[in-house]
Design a protein around this motif. Structure first.
Motif, PDB file in Angstrom:
ATOM      1  N   ASP A   1      34.992  52.366  22.652  1.00  0.00           N
ATOM      2  CA  ASP A   1      35.122  52.713  24.071  1.00  0.00           C
ATOM      3  C   ASP A   1      34.628  51.584  24.967  1.00  0.00           C
ATOM      4  O   ASP A   1      35.227  51.300  26.007  1.00  0.00           O
ATOM      5  N   GLY A   2      33.527  50.959  24.588  1.00  0.00           N
ATOM      6  CA  GLY A   2      32.977  49.886  25.405  1.00  0.00           C
ATOM      7  C   GLY A   2      33.899  48.687  25.494  1.00  0.00           C
ATOM      8  O   GLY A   2      34.017  48.055  26.552  1.00  0.00           O
ATOM      9  N   PHE A   3      34.570  48.343  24.389  1.00  0.00           N
ATOM     10  CA  PHE A   3      35.483  47.199  24.391  1.00  0.00           C
ATOM     11  C   PHE A   3      36.776  47.527  25.146  1.00  0.00           C
ATOM     12  O   PHE A   3      37.284  46.699  25.909  1.00  0.00           O
ATOM     13  N   LEU A   4      37.310  48.725  24.942  1.00  0.00           N
ATOM     14  CA  LEU A   4      38.575  49.080  25.566  1.00  0.00           C
ATOM     15  C   LEU A   4      38.429  49.363  27.052  1.00  0.00           C
ATOM     16  O   LEU A   4      39.421  49.418  27.787  1.00  0.00           O
ATOM     17  N   GLY A   5      37.189  49.526  27.534  1.00  0.00           N
ATOM     18  CA  GLY A   5      36.965  49.756  28.956  1.00  0.00           C
ATOM     19  C   GLY A   5      36.790  48.500  29.777  1.00  0.00           C
ATOM     20  O   GLY A   5      36.604  48.563  30.998  1.00  0.00           O
ATOM     21  N   VAL A   6      36.871  47.341  29.138  1.00  0.00           N
ATOM     22  CA  VAL A   6      36.690  46.073  29.856  1.00  0.00           C
ATOM     23  C   VAL A   6      37.846  45.848  30.840  1.00  0.00           C
ATOM     24  O   VAL A   6      39.014  46.083  30.513  1.00  0.00           O
ATOM     25  N   THR A   7      37.521  45.397  32.041  1.00  0.00           N
ATOM     26  CA  THR A   7      38.516  45.183  33.089  1.00  0.00           C
ATOM     27  C   THR A   7      38.807  43.695  33.272  1.00  0.00           C
ATOM     28  O   THR A   7      38.012  42.834  32.864  1.00  0.00           O
ATOM     29  N   PRO A   8      39.928  43.363  33.918  1.00  0.00           N
ATOM     30  CA  PRO A   8      40.205  41.946  34.210  1.00  0.00           C
ATOM     31  C   PRO A   8      39.101  41.302  35.037  1.00  0.00           C
ATOM     32  O   PRO A   8      38.772  40.123  34.835  1.00  0.00           O
ATOM     33  N   GLU A   9      38.521  42.053  35.955  1.00  0.00           N
ATOM     34  CA  GLU A   9      37.445  41.514  36.784  1.00  0.00           C
ATOM     35  C   GLU A   9      36.228  41.159  35.939  1.00  0.00           C
ATOM     36  O   GLU A   9      35.565  40.126  36.178  1.00  0.00           O
ATOM     37  N   GLN A  10      35.913  41.987  34.962  1.00  0.00           N
ATOM     38  CA  GLN A  10      34.775  41.698  34.085  1.00  0.00           C
ATOM     39  C   GLN A  10      35.023  40.461  33.239  1.00  0.00           C
ATOM     40  O   GLN A  10      34.108  39.672  32.985  1.00  0.00           O
ATOM     41  N   VAL A  11      36.262  40.265  32.799  1.00  0.00           N
ATOM     42  CA  VAL A  11      36.607  39.079  32.012  1.00  0.00           C
ATOM     43  C   VAL A  11      36.386  37.814  32.836  1.00  0.00           C
ATOM     44  O   VAL A  11      35.764  36.843  32.367  1.00  0.00           O
ATOM     45  N   GLN A  12      36.877  37.806  34.070  1.00  0.00           N
ATOM     46  CA  GLN A  12      36.726  36.614  34.909  1.00  0.00           C
ATOM     47  C   GLN A  12      35.258  36.379  35.260  1.00  0.00           C
ATOM     48  O   GLN A  12      34.780  35.231  35.229  1.00  0.00           O
ATOM     49  N   GLU A  13      34.537  37.450  35.548  1.00  0.00           N
ATOM     50  CA  GLU A  13      33.110  37.324  35.837  1.00  0.00           C
ATOM     51  C   GLU A  13      32.353  36.761  34.643  1.00  0.00           C
ATOM     52  O   GLU A  13      31.481  35.898  34.779  1.00  0.00           O
ATOM     53  N   PHE A  14      32.685  37.247  33.443  1.00  0.00           N
ATOM     54  CA  PHE A  14      32.052  36.768  32.217  1.00  0.00           C
ATOM     55  C   PHE A  14      32.318  35.277  32.032  1.00  0.00           C
ATOM     56  O   PHE A  14      31.414  34.502  31.702  1.00  0.00           O
ATOM     57  N   ALA A  15      33.567  34.860  32.234  1.00  0.00           N
ATOM     58  CA  ALA A  15      33.923  33.446  32.051  1.00  0.00           C
ATOM     59  C   ALA A  15      33.141  32.556  33.007  1.00  0.00           C
ATOM     60  O   ALA A  15      32.675  31.473  32.621  1.00  0.00           O
ATOM     61  N   LYS A  16      32.968  32.995  34.235  1.00  0.00           N
ATOM     62  CA  LYS A  16      32.238  32.195  35.213  1.00  0.00           C
ATOM     63  C   LYS A  16      30.746  32.125  34.895  1.00  0.00           C
ATOM     64  O   LYS A  16      30.096  31.112  35.149  1.00  0.00           O
ATOM     65  N   LYS A  17      30.221  33.208  34.343  1.00  0.00           N
ATOM     66  CA  LYS A  17      28.780  33.284  34.105  1.00  0.00           C
ATOM     67  C   LYS A  17      28.378  32.737  32.748  1.00  0.00           C
ATOM     68  O   LYS A  17      27.346  32.059  32.619  1.00  0.00           O
ATOM     69  N   ARG A  18      29.168  33.001  31.724  1.00  0.00           N
ATOM     70  CA  ARG A  18      28.765  32.690  30.346  1.00  0.00           C
ATOM     71  C   ARG A  18      29.446  31.467  29.754  1.00  0.00           C
ATOM     72  O   ARG A  18      28.851  30.779  28.923  1.00  0.00           O
ATOM     73  N   LEU A  19      30.683  31.203  30.135  1.00  0.00           N
ATOM     74  CA  LEU A  19      31.423  30.096  29.526  1.00  0.00           C
ATOM     75  C   LEU A  19      31.232  28.832  30.351  1.00  0.00           C
ATOM     76  O   LEU A  19      32.168  28.251  30.905  1.00  0.00           O
ATOM     77  N   VAL A  20      29.974  28.417  30.423  1.00  0.00           N
ATOM     78  CA  VAL A  20      29.591  27.261  31.225  1.00  0.00           C
ATOM     79  C   VAL A  20      28.866  26.260  30.331  1.00  0.00           C
ATOM     80  O   VAL A  20      28.282  26.634  29.307  1.00  0.00           O
ATOM     81  N   PRO A  21      28.900  24.968  30.679  1.00  0.00           N
ATOM     82  CA  PRO A  21      28.277  23.958  29.822  1.00  0.00           C
ATOM     83  C   PRO A  21      26.816  24.222  29.506  1.00  0.00           C
ATOM     84  O   PRO A  21      26.365  23.972  28.375  1.00  0.00           O
ATOM     85  N   GLN A  22      26.047  24.712  30.473  1.00  0.00           N
ATOM     86  CA  GLN A  22      24.614  24.933  30.221  1.00  0.00           C
ATOM     87  C   GLN A  22      24.340  26.131  29.320  1.00  0.00           C
ATOM     88  O   GLN A  22      23.196  26.445  29.036  1.00  0.00           O
ATOM     89  N   ASN A  23      25.400  26.784  28.851  1.00  0.00           N
ATOM     90  CA  ASN A  23      25.232  27.897  27.909  1.00  0.00           C
ATOM     91  C   ASN A  23      25.912  27.596  26.577  1.00  0.00           C
ATOM     92  O   ASN A  23      26.198  28.504  25.810  1.00  0.00           O
ATOM     93  N   ARG A  24      26.157  26.314  26.291  1.00  0.00           N
ATOM     94  CA  ARG A  24      26.877  26.016  25.062  1.00  0.00           C
ATOM     95  C   ARG A  24      26.275  24.829  24.329  1.00  0.00           C
ATOM     96  O   ARG A  24      25.481  24.060  24.875  1.00  0.00           O
ATOM     97  N   ALA A  25      26.677  24.720  23.076  1.00  0.00           N
ATOM     98  CA  ALA A  25      26.354  23.561  22.247  1.00  0.00           C
ATOM     99  C   ALA A  25      27.652  23.029  21.663  1.00  0.00           C
ATOM    100  O   ALA A  25      28.564  23.791  21.329  1.00  0.00           O
ATOM    101  N   VAL A  26      27.732  21.705  21.530  1.00  0.00           N
ATOM    102  CA  VAL A  26      28.926  21.048  21.008  1.00  0.00           C
ATOM    103  C   VAL A  26      28.508  20.122  19.879  1.00  0.00           C
ATOM    104  O   VAL A  26      27.599  19.296  20.045  1.00  0.00           O
ATOM    105  N   VAL A  27      29.165  20.278  18.726  1.00  0.00           N
ATOM    106  CA  VAL A  27      28.896  19.415  17.583  1.00  0.00           C
ATOM    107  C   VAL A  27      30.178  18.671  17.223  1.00  0.00           C
ATOM    108  O   VAL A  27      31.238  19.286  17.039  1.00  0.00           O
ATOM    109  N   PHE A  28      30.075  17.330  17.139  1.00  0.00           N
ATOM    110  CA  PHE A  28      31.189  16.506  16.692  1.00  0.00           C
ATOM    111  C   PHE A  28      30.972  16.168  15.222  1.00  0.00           C
ATOM    112  O   PHE A  28      29.914  15.660  14.841  1.00  0.00           O
ATOM    113  N   ARG A  29      31.970  16.470  14.421  1.00  0.00           N
ATOM    114  CA  ARG A  29      31.937  16.107  12.999  1.00  0.00           C
ATOM    115  C   ARG A  29      32.902  14.940  12.825  1.00  0.00           C
ATOM    116  O   ARG A  29      34.129  15.124  12.810  1.00  0.00           O
ATOM    117  N   ARG A  30      32.351  13.724  12.731  1.00  0.00           N
ATOM    118  CA  ARG A  30      33.173  12.529  12.747  1.00  0.00           C
ATOM    119  C   ARG A  30      33.343  11.962  11.339  1.00  0.00           C
ATOM    120  O   ARG A  30      32.359  11.751  10.630  1.00  0.00           O
TER     121      ARG A  30
END
Length: 438
Positions: free
Chosen positions: A400-429
């Motif tokens: 129920d919690g997953f199926l109740g997600v709205t488009p507005e919540q998705v965009q809000e999540f992307a702006k708040k959570r999918l930001v450089p200061q919330n991530r780590a990047v590893v290069f395997r060269r």
């Protein structure tokens, strides 16, 4: 728009024994089988400092015999009953499970209770299994192209707290330094009934399964004090980077991990949907952009381990790209996918099919015969919902919690959570990187 579906009504009954062991049963009379799982709340991240690799070591030790079942007897008795068995180690749990014809259910419960009560922990078994674990690391990590990528590479870069950041397979120095007393203490501390859940599925009456659980498990002494690892992370304020040399594989690889919100929070449910928007196979936005449209990457996968983790975790994108493109340039194209989601969001016409696929995947997970076990997925989720949330009935309501997600919540999540200061990047060269990258 809501997506109509009949609510799940998986039968679930549970009880807590006098020693603290939680017992969850789910009868299924459709076929004459029984699947049993014993889940201990000790995994990679919960092992104490200086004991790295112990959780995985015990996955092996638990098959080396117990007081009334000698070495290999557990395996022989299950196989001779027409069944199969296995065990795995995860971030927050170690589990052991069997599936047998239902007339062998009592035998399996006796076997599991015997090794919970009195595992045979001696010098010979310790030496043998320590060597087995070290060889497994050599085979699966050190001598494999992209071995341990990114599940061993990313945590030390992403996290600052040792439980979340250490080498989950275990440092050889820790394994070599372990004494018999250390290993026995680890067993008696964590492999206790009040640190476990017993899940029983299949062809039986619920009351009879609980009666058998009491018969074989209730007199096992509990552990008076089970240490609780502090898995909290300090706030992240900057993008974190790491590099690993790839000695065997020819392609540059990238892992991008965004730290996920706390379990069962509103953003946690949104994360599950955003994960599918980005990583839904060939239909996922990342694959479409980097593989199909720009043709920079040759392979992409990703995901977030939400349902079966209970601490800091990440939504990870793994990219293998063509050598003629730089890793930094590839990340820049990946960022265009994220920026589009942040700026434009997504419409209901894209969100609804994602939800339908999410629900379909969840149903498939419940039926999944992972490791050859009937209803392995159902067993696994019942155990996780019990250990982490205290409620096995969530198996019927969590959607129920997953199926109740709205488009507005998705965009809000992307702006708040999918930001450089919330991530780590590893290069395997690759060690022999191709020339002419642009």
């Amino acid at each position: 728009m809501t997506i109509p579906a009949k609510p799940l009504h998986i039968p679930v009954e549970h009880a807590t024994l006098a020693n603290g062991l939680r017992v969850v049963v789910s009868p299924d009379r459709s076929a004459p089988f029984a699947t049993v799982g014993v889940y201990y709340r000790i995994g990679f991240r919960l092992e104490p400092q200086g004991r790295s690799g112990f959780a995985h070591l015990f996955e092996h030790m638990m098959f080396q015999g117990s007081e009334n079942a000698g070495k290999m007897e557990h395996i022989r008795l299950v196989n001779s009953s027409g069944g199969m068995l296995n065990g795995t180690t995860n971030y927050d749990i170690t589990n052991y499970f069997e599936s047998v014809p239902s007339n062998a259910l009592e035998r399996v419960l006796w076997l599991e209770a015997d090794r919970m009560r009195a595992l045979k922990v001696d010098d010979e078994n310790l030496r043998n299994q320590r060597d087995v674990v070290k060889e497994e690391v050599r085979v699966n990590v050190m001598n494999q192209p992209y071995g341990g990528f990114p599940w061993l590479d990313l945590p030390p870069v992403a996290f600052r707290n040792w439980p979340n950041a250490h080498n989950f397979y275990g440092d050889f120095a820790d394994l070599d330094a372990a004494t018999l007393g250390d290993v026995q203490k680890f067993f008696h501390t964590y492999y206790a009934p009040n640190n476990a859940v017993l899940v029983i599925l299949g062809d039986f009456e619920a009351a009879e399964a609980i009666r058998l659980a009491r018969k074989y498990f209730e007199d096992i002494p509990p552990q008076p004090k089970i240490p609780q690892a502090d898995v909290s992370e300090p706030g992240q304020t900057e993008e974190r980077h790491g590099e690993v040399e790839e000695k065997l594989g020819p392609l540059p690889a990238i892992a991008i991990g965004y730290t996920m919100p706390p379990r069962a929070s509103r953003d946690w449910f949104t994360a599950g949907i955003v994960d599918r928007v980005l990583h839904g196979g060939r239909a996922g936005r990342v694959y479409r952009k980097l593989v199909l449209d720009e043709q920079i990457a040759v392979d992409i996968d990703g995901g977030a381990d939400l349902l079966d983790t209970n601490g800091p975790t990440q939504m990870v994108t793994r990219i293998f790209h063509k050598p003629e493109y730089t890793s930094e340039g590839t990340v820049a194209i990946f960022d265009e996918v994220i920026e589009e989601l942040q700026q434009k969001g997504l419409g209901i016409e894209e969100l609804d099919p994602v939800k339908v696929k999410f629900r379909s995947d969840y149903y498939s997970m419940l039926e999944d015969g992972g490791h050859g076990m009937p209803r392995f997925g159902l067993m696994h989720l019942l155990a996780c919902f019990t250990l982490f949330d205290g409620d096995p009935h969530k198996v019927n309501t969590i959607l129920d919690g997953f199926l109740g997600v709205t488009p507005e919540q998705v965009q809000e999540f992307a702006k708040k959570r999918l930001v450089p200061q919330n991530r780590a990047v590893v290069f395997r060269r690759p060690a022999a990187a191709a020339a002419g990258a642009r």
